[in-house]
Design an enzyme around this catalytic site. Structure first.
Site, PDB file in Angstrom:
ATOM      1  N   LYS A  62       0.919  -1.334  -0.079  1.00 16.33           N
ATOM      2  CA  LYS A  62      -0.057  -0.327  -0.152  1.00 16.33           C
ATOM      3  C   LYS A  62       1.228   1.590   0.280  1.00 16.33           C
ATOM      4  O   LYS A  62       0.341   2.351   0.270  1.00 16.33           O
ATOM      5  CB  LYS A  62      -1.244   0.114   1.408  1.00 16.33           C
ATOM      6  CG  LYS A  62      -1.908  -0.420   1.077  1.00 16.33           C
ATOM      7  CD  LYS A  62      -3.103  -0.245   0.717  1.00 16.33           C
ATOM      8  CE  LYS A  62      -4.643  -1.222  -0.132  1.00 16.33           C
ATOM      9  NZ  LYS A  62      -5.319  -0.804  -0.471  1.00 16.33           N
ATOM     10  N   SER A 320       0.822  -9.469  -0.729  1.00 20.04           N
ATOM     11  CA  SER A 320       0.321  -8.386  -0.835  1.00 20.04           C
ATOM     12  C   SER A 320       0.924  -7.492   1.069  1.00 20.04           C
ATOM     13  O   SER A 320       1.036  -6.391   1.071  1.00 20.04           O
ATOM     14  CB  SER A 320      -0.930  -8.431  -1.026  1.00 20.04           C
ATOM     15  OG  SER A 320      -1.729  -8.667  -0.415  1.00 20.04           O
TER      16      SER A 320
END
Length: 421
Positions: A62, A320
């Site tokens: 992110k 992720s």
């Protein structure tokens, strides 16, 4: 996002914007080096190379999208302050990027967000507001704060600069694994998937991009089936990083065009992969980060495009993130060990005479089953007036074959074991 804004974004120079994002991220985001996985390669029959964004700054991909978006803001916009909503990883990315750019950040997070992610976000200097049970409720509150207080809202996924930042992962994969044939990406709101798919299809369109979702988070599956964004009625998954009811309008438009296939995985699949990463690679992966890994075993059966492709497969699953608290990790490890047959619990009734417990213990020792817990209880026997004792046993084993041998040995010794899990 308004339809006119979606169309405007789709007409931008994607190649130039992706390269610009990569330049902006130099010195801020880490270039995560791909890691070959012999264990997963043997398990699947394909060459598996991990993209470990769990090792990224702030522990998640992110930071890429957040920093690229904030780096694109003017000084006047930065002075107004930044607000966003996140289940954790985007929050840390925005907080980190805002600190780097000297802007004040307010982060709205669901009340179910793990304390680890809340504390990590605060540590980067952001103000955290806990609001709502799911991401969508937090996002609505963040949008309200933006409107009332004039702060710049940084979307977690439905934004062109954000998804271009995430797309730099795709650029790195193409450079570092030039023979890649398939990229597996987890889908929540779609920012990571849309960014990676945009990068892959812009620069090497023959590479397949396959999305992965938990079965309890069906928004993208329903949306693809309908041909438009369809919010999920409810989301039930341990992978809070992809627990999104309403996909992004821009991310859906890009994924609807560029995503090659979609694979659904179970909670059990996810837990098993978290445990496997710990055991085989000494890597900590959160549930959302393990969704792409969980899809690997099912590609041949659940992805027609993957199964019908000729030649060898070189598959890069994107892990992720790795932000998982220790309590959750402990529960996941236990569930994963149970799912893989590494822990077994069984009950057996014994005659209420001295020496019976020793017999069971001796048998388990002979079979090399490590006893974790014992529950010796007269009141749990099938009949309170029978001369029997209920014994519950939890043991650590070497797998399903070992469990079969233990149960067979108990039966051969005259016991009637009832396996609970």
């Amino acid at each position: 996002m308004e339809q006119k804004d979606v169309l405007k974004a789709l007409q931008r120079d994607h190649a130039a914007e992706l390269k610009l994002a990569a330049e902006r991220l130099k010195g801020t985001a880490r270039r995560t080096e791909p890691i070959p996985s012999p264990a997963l390669s043997e398990m699947t029959g394909h060459e598996i190379i991990l993209k470990p964004e769990n090792l990224q700054v702030t522990g998640s991909f992110k930071i890429r999208g957040a920093y690229n978006k904030i780096a694109s803001l003017s000084e006047e916009e930065l002075a107004r302050g930044i607000v966003t909503a996140s289940a954790g990883n985007h929050a840390q990315g925005v907080a980190y990027a805002a600190r780097e750019r000297g802007a004040k950040a307010t982060i709205c997070m669901p009340t179910i967000t793990p304390p680890l992610k809340v504390d990590a976000t605060k540590a980067y200097g952001a103000e955290v507001v806990l609001h709502g049970d799911v991401f969508d409720e937090s996002a609505a509150y963040a949008a309200k704060l933006s409107e009332e207080q004039g702060m710049v809202y940084v979307p977690p996924f439905d934004d062109y600069e954000v998804l271009c930042g995430q797309g730099t992962i795709g650029l790195e994969i193409l450079e570092d694994v030039p023979n890649v044939t398939d990229v597996i990406v987890p889908l929540g709101g779609g920012g990571l998937g849309a960014g990676v798919a945009l990068a892959i299809k812009t620069f090497k369109p023959e590479v397949r991009v396959i999305g992965a979702i938990p079965e309890g988070s069906p928004a993208f599956k329903n949306s693809f089936a309908a041909g438009r964004v369809v919010p999920a009625d409810q989301v039930v998954t341990s992978a809070e990083g992809v627990a999104v009811k309403h996909p992004g309008d821009l991310t859906f438009a890009l994924l609807n065009e560029f995503l090659d296939d979609l694979v659904t995985v179970t909670e059990r699949d996810i837990n098993e992969m978290i445990l496997l990463m710990l055991e085989k690679h000494k890597l900590v992966v959160e549930a959302a980060g393990a969704v792409s890994l969980a899809a690997l075993e099912h590609l041949n059966l659940r992805s027609r495009k993957f199964a019908s492709a000729h030649g060898p497969h070189v598959v890069v699953p994107i892990m992720s993130g790795g932000n998982i608290d220790t309590v959750t990790m402990g529960a996941v490890i236990q569930k994963g060990m149970i799912a893989r047959g590494r822990i077994m619990n069984f009950e057996v009734e014994l005659p209420d005479t001295p020496g019976q417990l020793v017999k069971v213990a001796t048998l388990l020792a002979r079979e090399r089953a490590n006893v974790i817990a014992l529950d010796h209880d007269q009141f749990k026997a099938s009949g309170h007036y029978t001369n029997a004792v209920a014994l519950g046993v939890t043991v650590e084993t070497n797998g399903p074959d070992h469990i079969d041998r233990i149960l067979a040995a108990l039966k051969e010794a005259g016991f009637t074991p009832n396996r609970i899990y």
